[in-house]
Scaffold this active site. Structure first.
Site, mmCIF file in Angstrom:
data_model
loop_
_atom_site.group_PDB
_atom_site.id
_atom_site.type_symbol
_atom_site.label_atom_id
_atom_site.label_comp_id
_atom_site.label_asym_id
_atom_site.label_seq_id
_atom_site.Cartn_x
_atom_site.Cartn_y
_atom_site.Cartn_z
ATOM 1 N N LYS A 21 -62.456 -19.324 -50.299
ATOM 2 C CA LYS A 21 -61.635 -18.561 -51.278
ATOM 3 C C LYS A 21 -62.080 -17.234 -51.756
ATOM 4 C CE LYS A 21 -60.255 -21.167 -54.359
ATOM 5 N NZ LYS A 21 -60.948 -22.251 -54.057
ATOM 6 N N ARG A 80 -54.165 -21.608 -62.041
ATOM 7 C CA ARG A 80 -54.713 -22.942 -61.690
ATOM 8 C C ARG A 80 -53.831 -24.105 -61.904
ATOM 9 N NH1 ARG A 80 -60.022 -22.995 -61.058
ATOM 10 N NH2 ARG A 80 -61.409 -21.196 -61.584
ATOM 11 N N ARG A 84 -75.521 -27.160 -48.360
ATOM 12 C CA ARG A 84 -76.093 -25.895 -49.075
ATOM 13 C C ARG A 84 -77.362 -26.280 -49.829
ATOM 14 N NH1 ARG A 84 -70.914 -22.643 -51.688
ATOM 15 N NH2 ARG A 84 -71.063 -24.271 -52.946
ATOM 16 N N ARG A 130 -78.216 -28.120 -55.487
ATOM 17 C CA ARG A 130 -77.602 -28.049 -56.865
ATOM 18 C C ARG A 130 -76.645 -29.365 -57.102
ATOM 19 N NH1 ARG A 130 -75.117 -21.961 -56.430
ATOM 20 N NH2 ARG A 130 -73.791 -23.014 -54.925
ATOM 21 N N ARG A 152 -64.847 -32.979 -57.679
ATOM 22 C CA ARG A 152 -64.086 -31.703 -57.828
ATOM 23 C C ARG A 152 -62.895 -31.799 -57.047
ATOM 24 N NH1 ARG A 152 -68.702 -27.399 -56.106
ATOM 25 N NH2 ARG A 152 -66.838 -26.162 -56.430
#
Length: 211
Positions: free
Chosen positions: A13, A88, A127, A155, A166
């Site tokens: 996004k 949201r 990542r 991370r 999430r």
């Protein structure tokens, strides 16, 4: 053109919002940008938000809504905008409808970037960040010279279990927006899999703005 961009974490996004907004000549407006501008500028809304943030609490919807209303009233957003990260939830979407109605306009389109949970986990869990430079690599798409280097770390947000949580939060809180905008006939689904430029052209083509 007045757009809202929705989609799960890892769907791209942020990247697409920047490019699409630039191509359309409209401002990209994210809640992060709005919060930073208000807090750093010491506005009344920023000071109110900072109280919650300093206490470790979530900023209430009404404060966020007021910040968005204030931002959309600025000159550069009067003829169009792309909202990233807001609304949201459906309650915020209803408030946004009210803000636009009061301004004598309406939202044109809600663009949904579609990516499967497995694809999101693959994208985010690959990542790695360099401790020394802060550069972000991806083990598959943009691999570092030495994937096993002690300089690299993953991370917490990019660990598979965190990503799955999430996605669960997104499904519970934000995904209902899809149904809300679909019922209004404003939803446009975009396949978010592929090269960045390919996804951009799909999005622009779907809203009739491709060159």
């Amino acid at each position: 053109m007045r757009l809202v961009l929705v989609g799960p974490p890892g769907a791209g996004k942020g990247t697409q919002a920047e490019i699409i907004a630039e191509r359309l000549g409209i401002p990209k407006i994210s809640t992060g940008d709005i919060f930073r501008a208000n807090v750093s500028g010491g506005t009344p809304l920023g000071l109110k938000a900072k109280e919650y943030m300093d206490a470790g609490d979530l900023v209430p919807d009404e404060v966020t809504n007021d910040m968005v209303a204030d931002r959309l009233a600025q000159d550069d957003a009067r003829d169009g905008f792309l909202l990233d990260g807001y609304p949201r939830n459906t309650e915020q979407a209803k408030v946004l409808d009210g803000i636009l109605k009061a301004a004598g306009t309406v939202l044109d389109t809600a663009l949904e970037l579609v990516a499967s949970d497995d694809e999101v986990v693959r994208r985010l869990s690959g990542r790695r960040v360099s401790k020394s430079t802060g550069k972000v690599y991806h083990l598959e798409f943009d691999p570092p010279a030495d994937p096993d280097s002690d300089d690299l770390f993953q991370r917490t947000d990019d660990q598979p279990e965190t990503i799955k949580n999430r996605l669960k939060v997104y499904a519970e809180q934000t995904a209902p927006l899809v149904g809300y905008y679909e019922a209004q006939g404003k939803l446009v689904r975009i396949d978010a899999i592929g090269e960045v430029a390919e996804v951009t052209e799909r999005a622009l083509g779907a809203i009739g703005a491709a060159e």
